[in-house]
Design a protein around this motif. Sequence first.
Motif, PDB file in Angstrom:
ATOM      1  N   ALA A 103       0.848  -1.203   0.000  1.00 10.36           N
ATOM      2  CA  ALA A 103       0.000   0.000   0.000  1.00 10.36           C
ATOM      3  C   ALA A 103       0.880   1.249   0.000  1.00 10.36           C
ATOM      4  CB  ALA A 103      -0.966  -0.025   1.174  1.00 10.36           C
ATOM      5  N   ASP A 104       0.647   2.176   0.969  1.00  7.11           N
ATOM      6  CA  ASP A 104       1.454   3.402   0.990  1.00  7.11           C
ATOM      7  C   ASP A 104       2.637   3.267   1.957  1.00  7.11           C
ATOM      8  OD1 ASP A 104      -0.204   3.378   3.251  1.00  7.11           O
ATOM      9  OD2 ASP A 104      -0.080   5.556   3.462  1.00  7.11           O
TER      10      ASP A 104
ATOM     11  N   LEU B  32      -8.601  -0.057  -2.301  1.00 10.29           N
ATOM     12  CA  LEU B  32      -7.387  -0.201  -1.505  1.00 10.29           C
ATOM     13  C   LEU B  32      -7.125  -1.679  -1.197  1.00 10.29           C
ATOM     14  CD1 LEU B  32      -7.925   2.714   1.043  1.00 10.29           C
ATOM     15  CD2 LEU B  32      -6.197   2.642  -0.778  1.00 10.29           C
ATOM     16  N   PRO B  33      -5.885  -2.138  -1.137  1.00  9.21           N
ATOM     17  CA  PRO B  33      -4.637  -1.380  -1.271  1.00  9.21           C
ATOM     18  C   PRO B  33      -4.125  -1.263  -2.711  1.00  9.21           C
ATOM     19  CG  PRO B  33      -4.117  -3.604  -0.614  1.00  9.21           C
ATOM     20  CD  PRO B  33      -5.633  -3.530  -0.691  1.00  9.21           C
TER      21      PRO B  33
ATOM     22  N   TRP C 185      -4.052   8.166   8.923  1.00  7.19           N
ATOM     23  CA  TRP C 185      -5.130   7.183   8.739  1.00  7.19           C
ATOM     24  C   TRP C 185      -5.716   6.757  10.094  1.00  7.19           C
ATOM     25  CZ3 TRP C 185      -4.777   9.296   4.641  1.00  7.19           C
ATOM     26  CH2 TRP C 185      -3.856   9.080   3.631  1.00  7.19           C
TER      27      TRP C 185
ATOM     28  N   TRP D 209      -3.114   2.045  -4.656  1.00  3.59           N
ATOM     29  CA  TRP D 209      -1.829   2.713  -4.602  1.00  3.59           C
ATOM     30  C   TRP D 209      -0.884   2.296  -5.736  1.00  3.59           C
ATOM     31  CZ3 TRP D 209      -0.969   6.815  -1.681  1.00  3.59           C
ATOM     32  CH2 TRP D 209      -1.761   7.010  -0.539  1.00  3.59           C
TER      33      TRP D 209
END
Length: 629
Positions: free
Chosen positions: A23-24, A59-60, A250, A63
Amino acid sequence: MTDVITYDSLTDEALLELLVTEADRLPRAAVDEFLARAPRIIAPLTALVSARESWQQELPAWWSPIHATYLLGAIGHPNVIPALILAMEHAEAQDCDWITDEIPSILGRLGAQTRPPLITLLKDRSRSPYLRATAAEVLAATTLADPVDADSIFGLIVACLDDPAEDEYLCDIVGNLLLDFRRSEHKDTLLAFAREQERKRRPDPLFPLAFSETDVVEAFAKPSPTLRHYTRDWLDFYSASAIAQRQARWQEEDRRQKEQDDLEQDPLDDDLLDLLPVEPIVRSEPKIGRNDPCPCGSGKKYKKCCLDKTAKLVAPTPTLFSEADRASVLDKLHTFAGRPEQAEDLAEATFDYWGDRLYDRDEDEQRRVLDLPQAEVMRTAWLWFDAELPDKRTVADRFLAAEGDRLTPGELAYLHQARATYQGLYEVEAMDLDKGFTLRDLSTDERIRVRERSATQSVAHWDLIVARLMPRPDGSRVIEAGLLQLPPREAEILLPQWQKAGHAFQARFPRGSRVALLKKLGHLLSRWWLPLVAFRPFPTIVTPEGDPLMFTKAVFDVLDQELLLNLLDRAEGVEQITSGVFDWYEITPTFPRTLGTIRVTDERLILETPSEARAQRGRQWLEGLAPHK
């Protein structure tokens, strides 16, 4: 002990899979491994950013095209330029500010080789003005890496400002872009653009300036241009500190979401939940630049959105206007609001004002509310001055844009002050009959002196009222457009709900003005007024036994009056009050309780009771007491 990943041992497929699974949180070490595998990794990254579906994933996986764009930009090979142009287009279409905010730096560093497709985009008026504005920013950024032909590039950009048919948003962005680069040959053009903006603002103080003439003068007085937006290192996204900041963000959003979920437990929160926006994903940076995404979540750059909100929706210094000015401009506004082209928007806004609390009722109940003068006045003021229509303007905004040049100074003064009002919740703290009262604003705890005569006849100390207050030059306020009264006994329910509504919106619009916030919330008060006042059921009065109160008579013919009186005189639970009149009662643990009254005449015995059940009980008791046919 945690295993340490050695990214150089992963296959290309396994490395690409990290763009989804991490993800991020993808670390810089993994990014460096991608860059080490160029140019063979370009093809799968290009496929990822080129597919529209990549930008629409949940998500994820959402990204992954963002990572792919950043990586292609870092690779920087000429072969990646078409993919980066596609990424820019997809990001604009999907409002992905993680790319649109960085693409000037990403493409700009590649210099003149990126310009042909960008020039085509800038000139193509069939494309989104947002995409064209981004293309202009990237073109300007290319001149930093490759100044050859910079004059012709800026010539294309400045031509947008000189074209009266050009899109307003594009012109605002181009103007700010030229202000960032501060080329001396553009100063006069920027001053002329700023003067035109200020001319548009004169009849409309809420017109959002791109920048003012003073901004231009001050910008050119600075020693160097402001070019951070065009030269940032987008790979800072992968630093440990940036990753930690995002995760904290988040977690905070999850906490706020839990608070919102908890709202469902409260009695009036259905209305609030209807109004709460979905909070957008925004960055958390120490300082917001003019070209950064606006933290309010509008999708616009900060310089086009909330940068100007300090001047928007702030009550202007009260200017004198006469009652004739007020009556005249309201009559004109009423005519404008009644035009056919406004009908659909106002019908939808009216439904939003009352919500299901009104429209779930039958037609008779709806009509009973809609015919109330105070409800109609409050609703109309909200429709004209507060309701955000599909074009993000109010009726008054539209009216001012269409008719402002034909209004008198007094009419304009009233209109501007009315546009800065809102429906608020107040408590009456002190009364001065026929003169006015002191109110406590329950959103700020401010004490406000209100000049009002007629309302002092109908409100009382400690009442809760919903009202729209207009400032006067002497510092006092007057009530504009009527008021609604709420029961003081409901304060325990209303105040926590009102404060919760304010906190919920403030969390989602941290930079929005208080007036803008209250304009969004004001009609909640009218919705709450419906069940608490307009549709409040009449109280049901019952006897101590729980029977409905209904005065009832039981009548008997009397055959022997003397015998009957003797029987009543000796009966338990009966006491003579006066000649021929008896109190029928019973003994309770605390006191004797009257059940009814008995009256005896020559021909009749009349038993009077406060309920049918007691009358039936009394009838049975009397029939057992006296002989009867």
